[in-house]
Scaffold this motif. Structure first.
Motif, PDB file in Angstrom:
ATOM      1  N   ASP A  37     -34.564 -14.231 -63.754  1.00 41.03           N
ATOM      2  CA  ASP A  37     -35.055 -13.187 -62.854  1.00 41.03           C
ATOM      3  C   ASP A  37     -35.782 -13.825 -61.680  1.00 41.03           C
ATOM      4  O   ASP A  37     -36.589 -14.740 -61.859  1.00 41.03           O
ATOM      5  CB  ASP A  37     -36.012 -12.247 -63.586  1.00 41.03           C
ATOM      6  N   TYR A  52     -26.481 -12.885 -59.636  1.00 38.44           N
ATOM      7  CA  TYR A  52     -25.995 -11.656 -60.259  1.00 38.44           C
ATOM      8  C   TYR A  52     -26.917 -10.527 -59.827  1.00 38.44           C
ATOM      9  O   TYR A  52     -28.111 -10.558 -60.090  1.00 38.44           O
ATOM     10  CB  TYR A  52     -26.000 -11.811 -61.779  1.00 38.44           C
ATOM     11  N   THR A  53     -26.375  -9.547 -59.139  1.00 41.04           N
ATOM     12  CA  THR A  53     -27.149  -8.375 -58.776  1.00 41.04           C
ATOM     13  C   THR A  53     -26.559  -7.177 -59.499  1.00 41.04           C
ATOM     14  O   THR A  53     -25.344  -7.081 -59.685  1.00 41.04           O
ATOM     15  CB  THR A  53     -27.221  -8.166 -57.247  1.00 41.04           C
ATOM     16  N   TYR A  54     -27.420  -6.284 -59.931  1.00 38.69           N
ATOM     17  CA  TYR A  54     -26.983  -5.209 -60.823  1.00 38.69           C
ATOM     18  C   TYR A  54     -27.713  -3.907 -60.545  1.00 38.69           C
ATOM     19  O   TYR A  54     -28.778  -3.878 -59.921  1.00 38.69           O
ATOM     20  CB  TYR A  54     -27.210  -5.620 -62.276  1.00 38.69           C
ATOM     21  N   SER A  81     -30.757 -13.630 -61.394  1.00 44.37           N
ATOM     22  CA  SER A  81     -30.543 -12.223 -61.680  1.00 44.37           C
ATOM     23  C   SER A  81     -31.528 -11.380 -60.875  1.00 44.37           C
ATOM     24  O   SER A  81     -32.712 -11.717 -60.798  1.00 44.37           O
ATOM     25  CB  SER A  81     -30.758 -12.007 -63.184  1.00 44.37           C
ATOM     26  N   MET A  82     -31.003 -10.289 -60.299  1.00 39.08           N
ATOM     27  CA  MET A  82     -31.856  -9.469 -59.444  1.00 39.08           C
ATOM     28  C   MET A  82     -31.345  -8.029 -59.374  1.00 39.08           C
ATOM     29  O   MET A  82     -30.163  -7.811 -59.129  1.00 39.08           O
ATOM     30  CB  MET A  82     -31.854 -10.082 -58.032  1.00 39.08           C
ATOM     31  N   PHE A  84     -30.391  -4.523 -57.781  1.00 37.73           N
ATOM     32  CA  PHE A  84     -29.805  -4.297 -56.461  1.00 37.73           C
ATOM     33  C   PHE A  84     -30.830  -3.845 -55.426  1.00 37.73           C
ATOM     34  O   PHE A  84     -30.745  -4.234 -54.270  1.00 37.73           O
ATOM     35  CB  PHE A  84     -28.653  -3.294 -56.555  1.00 37.73           C
ATOM     36  N   LYS A  86     -33.844  -4.834 -55.104  1.00 36.77           N
ATOM     37  CA  LYS A  86     -34.511  -6.051 -54.604  1.00 36.77           C
ATOM     38  C   LYS A  86     -33.528  -6.925 -53.826  1.00 36.77           C
ATOM     39  O   LYS A  86     -33.907  -7.587 -52.861  1.00 36.77           O
ATOM     40  CB  LYS A  86     -35.127  -6.833 -55.753  1.00 36.77           C
ATOM     41  N   PHE A  87     -32.276  -6.934 -54.267  1.00 39.30           N
ATOM     42  CA  PHE A  87     -31.236  -7.707 -53.587  1.00 39.30           C
ATOM     43  C   PHE A  87     -31.101  -7.275 -52.118  1.00 39.30           C
ATOM     44  O   PHE A  87     -30.832  -8.096 -51.247  1.00 39.30           O
ATOM     45  CB  PHE A  87     -29.897  -7.537 -54.312  1.00 39.30           C
ATOM     46  N   TYR A  93     -27.369  -9.305 -48.416  1.00 37.36           N
ATOM     47  CA  TYR A  93     -27.037  -7.876 -48.400  1.00 37.36           C
ATOM     48  C   TYR A  93     -26.218  -7.501 -47.162  1.00 37.36           C
ATOM     49  O   TYR A  93     -25.481  -6.525 -47.179  1.00 37.36           O
ATOM     50  CB  TYR A  93     -28.308  -7.031 -48.488  1.00 37.36           C
ATOM     51  N   ALA A  99     -23.027  -3.117 -56.115  1.00 43.12           N
ATOM     52  CA  ALA A  99     -23.386  -3.821 -57.342  1.00 43.12           C
ATOM     53  C   ALA A  99     -22.770  -3.053 -58.508  1.00 43.12           C
ATOM     54  O   ALA A  99     -22.505  -1.856 -58.384  1.00 43.12           O
ATOM     55  CB  ALA A  99     -24.898  -3.894 -57.484  1.00 43.12           C
TER      56      ALA A  99
END
Length: 144
Positions: A37, A52-54, A81-82, A84, A86-87, A93, A99
């Protein structure tokens, strides 16, 4: 002289020494095969890594995170890992608008990514072999 140069260039192309897309991730990502994270401000945007954005929900029959995790654990590669939301605060972006996504970053630039809005990427989200084949075109994995 021209023929010699042509033969050398042809040999380099055949052996893969010219124009290879593959690269190594930063050493810290060849670790234990976990999601790490991270906040948008903590990312080294000049590095080599997989992001990986989710979303908080998954529309796929098989959670894509399970497919990615299987690959990560087998090859002991950590992915950043982040969520979306926050991404959206990253410079990436500008290019990736959906995502979940796996984004391959080399020297701070997007090399390729999975687009959740494209049918052509669905198999990579749902099938380990398809995902492994896709990501292995870009990054070197270590044998364990």
């Amino acid at each position: 002289m021209f023929k010699k140069l042509l033969v050398i260039l042809f040999s380099l192309v055949l052996t893969g020494c010219l124009g290879s897309k593959k690269f190594y991730l930063d050493d810290i990502y060849y670790n234990s095969g976990n999601f790490v994270d991270m906040s948008a401000s903590d990312i080294n945007e000049k590095g080599n890594f997989v992001l990986y954005t989710y979303n908080s929900y998954c529309n796929f029959p098989i959670p894509c995170e399970d497919i990615f995790k299987k690959f990560m654990e087998k090859y002991k590669i950590d992915f950043i890992s982040m969520p979306f939301d926050k991404f959206k605060k990253t410079s990436f972006y500008k290019k990736i608008k959906y995502a979940p996504s796996i984004i391959i970053i080399k020297n701070g630039k997007v090399v390729d990514y999975l687009d959740a809005n494209e049918d052509r990427d669905t198999a990579k989200y749902q099938d380990y072999v398809s995902f492994k084949s896709w990501i292995s075109k870009y990054i070197y994995v270590k044998k364990y």
